[in-house]
Write an enzyme that holds these catalytic residues in place. Structure first.
Site, short mmCIF file in Angstrom:
data_model
loop_
_atom_site.label_atom_id
_atom_site.label_comp_id
_atom_site.label_asym_id
_atom_site.label_seq_id
_atom_site.Cartn_x
_atom_site.Cartn_y
_atom_site.Cartn_z
N SER A 1 -50.60 -7.82 77.87
CA SER A 1 -49.82 -8.46 78.93
C SER A 1 -49.53 -7.43 80.01
CB SER A 1 -48.51 -9.02 78.37
OG SER A 1 -47.68 -9.51 79.42
N ARG A 2 -49.28 -7.92 81.23
CA ARG A 2 -48.84 -7.01 82.29
C ARG A 2 -47.54 -6.32 81.90
NH1 ARG A 2 -48.59 -10.77 87.47
NH2 ARG A 2 -47.69 -12.11 85.85
N ARG B 1 -46.53 -23.05 87.51
CA ARG B 1 -47.99 -22.84 87.54
C ARG B 1 -48.74 -24.16 87.56
NH1 ARG B 1 -50.89 -24.29 83.38
NH2 ARG B 1 -49.89 -24.65 81.36
N HIS C 1 -58.31 -16.02 85.03
CA HIS C 1 -59.35 -16.05 84.01
C HIS C 1 -60.54 -15.17 84.36
CE1 HIS C 1 -58.10 -20.10 81.96
NE2 HIS C 1 -57.17 -19.17 81.89
N LYS D 1 -59.34 -23.10 78.59
CA LYS D 1 -59.82 -24.08 79.57
C LYS D 1 -58.85 -24.15 80.76
CE LYS D 1 -56.44 -26.95 79.09
NZ LYS D 1 -55.56 -27.24 80.24
N ASP E 1 -55.53 -28.94 84.73
CA ASP E 1 -54.75 -28.79 83.51
C ASP E 1 -55.08 -29.87 82.48
OD1 ASP E 1 -52.50 -27.28 82.22
OD2 ASP E 1 -51.64 -29.29 82.16
N ARG F 1 -49.53 -20.35 70.43
CA ARG F 1 -50.15 -21.36 69.56
C ARG F 1 -51.43 -20.84 68.94
NH1 ARG F 1 -52.06 -26.72 72.30
NH2 ARG F 1 -53.58 -27.10 70.67
#
Length: 359
Positions: A36-37, A165, A79, A97, A178, A18
């Site tokens: 990314s991993r 998650r 994070h 966030k 969340d 997004r």
């Protein structure tokens, strides 16, 4: 105009995609790399963003001198790790966030940014959307008088899945982190820091909060906040004051419109005051008897609509603010100060601690 800011995006999930999409609407910032991993996943998203966008591991992307800022869109539990790595590489960071999984982690990130002379900001994107900016101006400008009450609720249904998650505490799961962070941040943004906080919650079988509420007390105001995964909520907000009420239409994160109703401030009530008229009105029959209900139906029409249109999904407005801060050489935001992000997380920390005992 400041030079365009070149961004790396850490993560390939829904919010990362997004963000990349909304960057098309920014004033000049652009994504130049995805990390990314799984380097293959990073390359797939990079290819979708556009030609010349690099997709690689985090270390490789952070070593790229073409990257000036990093948007951390990984799970909450990572994070801190990813923000500290970006800061160590000399990159300013915008962190999805909540800023971190705890106030302690967020403090560590703030201290690392201060030592490096870099900008670290929570991506509380709602504060930068046209609707929230307009609401803040109206309230601060006194259009509803002195704010007395805030009511805000954010809830979207999510079936319990311990592997998701959203419900895994090791990944920063829970409705409070969340979703609850949004109405709590809204209260801080519009009313400031509370003097007292009360909380309650409903928990999943593994103890993770799936719905809850917060009541924030101020010297002359109260905020009543709700959030959860159990059902679709109204997802709007209203601020009532001594001289009016302002509604933020759903979703209050990026409201398409506001509605404003004002009235003359009520005079203060003094001890011992008694009403002069204590008569009981006569009952009305027929249509006249329905007048109270008809007046109630007409009340919403007395509110003045204020369109607050936006483009995309609204994530680009925070990017433009971040770019302005970088251009001005600032290391903190006046709209989303990192100290306030930490204070909000401290409340959510206590929320989680209160809920940790399954009894």
């Amino acid at each position: 105009m400041n030079d365009p800011v070149t961004w790396a995006v850490v993560g390939t999930g829904a919010i990362a995609r997004r963000f990349c999409s909304d960057m098309r609407h920014s004033r000049g910032s652009r994504v130049v790399a995805v990390a990314s991993r799984d380097a293959a996943r990073a390359r797939r998203l990079a290819g979708a963003v556009g030609p010349g966008v690099k997709g690689d591991t985090l270390d490789a992307v952070l070593a790229d001198p073409a990257v000036r800022a990093v948007y951390v869109a990984s799970p909450t539990a990572r994070h801190r790790e990813h923000a500290l790595a970006a800061l160590a590489a000399g990159k300013s960071v915008l962190v999805e966030k909540p800023l971190a999984a705890s106030a302690g982690e967020a403090t560590e990130m703030a201290e690392a940014a201060a030592r490096a002379g870099l900008l670290c900001m929570e991506a509380m994107w709602m504060r930068f959307t046209p609707g929230l900016r307009a609401a803040k101006r109206l309230i601060d400008g006194g259009r509803i008088g002195e704010p007395r009450a805030l009511d805000a609720h954010l809830s979207y249904p999510n079936a319990f899945d311990p592997k998701s998650r959203l419900f895994d505490p090791a990944l920063g799961g829970g409705a409070h982190l969340d979703l609850g962070v949004y109405p709590l941040s809204l209260a801080f943004h519009l009313l400031g820091s509370p003097s007292e906080v009360a909380q309650t919650a409903v928990r999943a079988p593994n103890g993770v909060p799936v719905a809850g509420g917060l009541v924030l007390a101020y010297p002359r105001a109260v905020a009543t906040l709700g959030f959860g995964f159990l059902s679709e909520g109204p997802n709007d907000a209203a601020v009532s004051g001594s001289a009016g009420r302002l509604r933020l239409r759903a979703p209050f994160l990026c409201p398409p419109s506001l509605s404003l109703k004002t009235w003359a401030p009520s005079p203060p009530v003094r001890a011992g005051d008694q009403p002069d008229d204590v008569s009981i009105p006569l009952a009305r029959k027929g249509l006249r008897g329905a007048l109270p209900a008809l007046k109630a139906l007409a009340r919403p029409m007395r509110e003045r609509p204020i369109p607050t249109l936006y483009v995309g999904s609204g994530l680009q407005y925070q990017v433009d603010h971040f770019a302005d801060l970088l251009g001005a050489g600032k290391q903190d935001s006046d709209v989303m100060p990192i100290a306030q992000s930490i204070e909000i997380l401290a409340i959510l920390d206590r929320f989680s601690e209160t809920l940790s005992d399954p009894r």
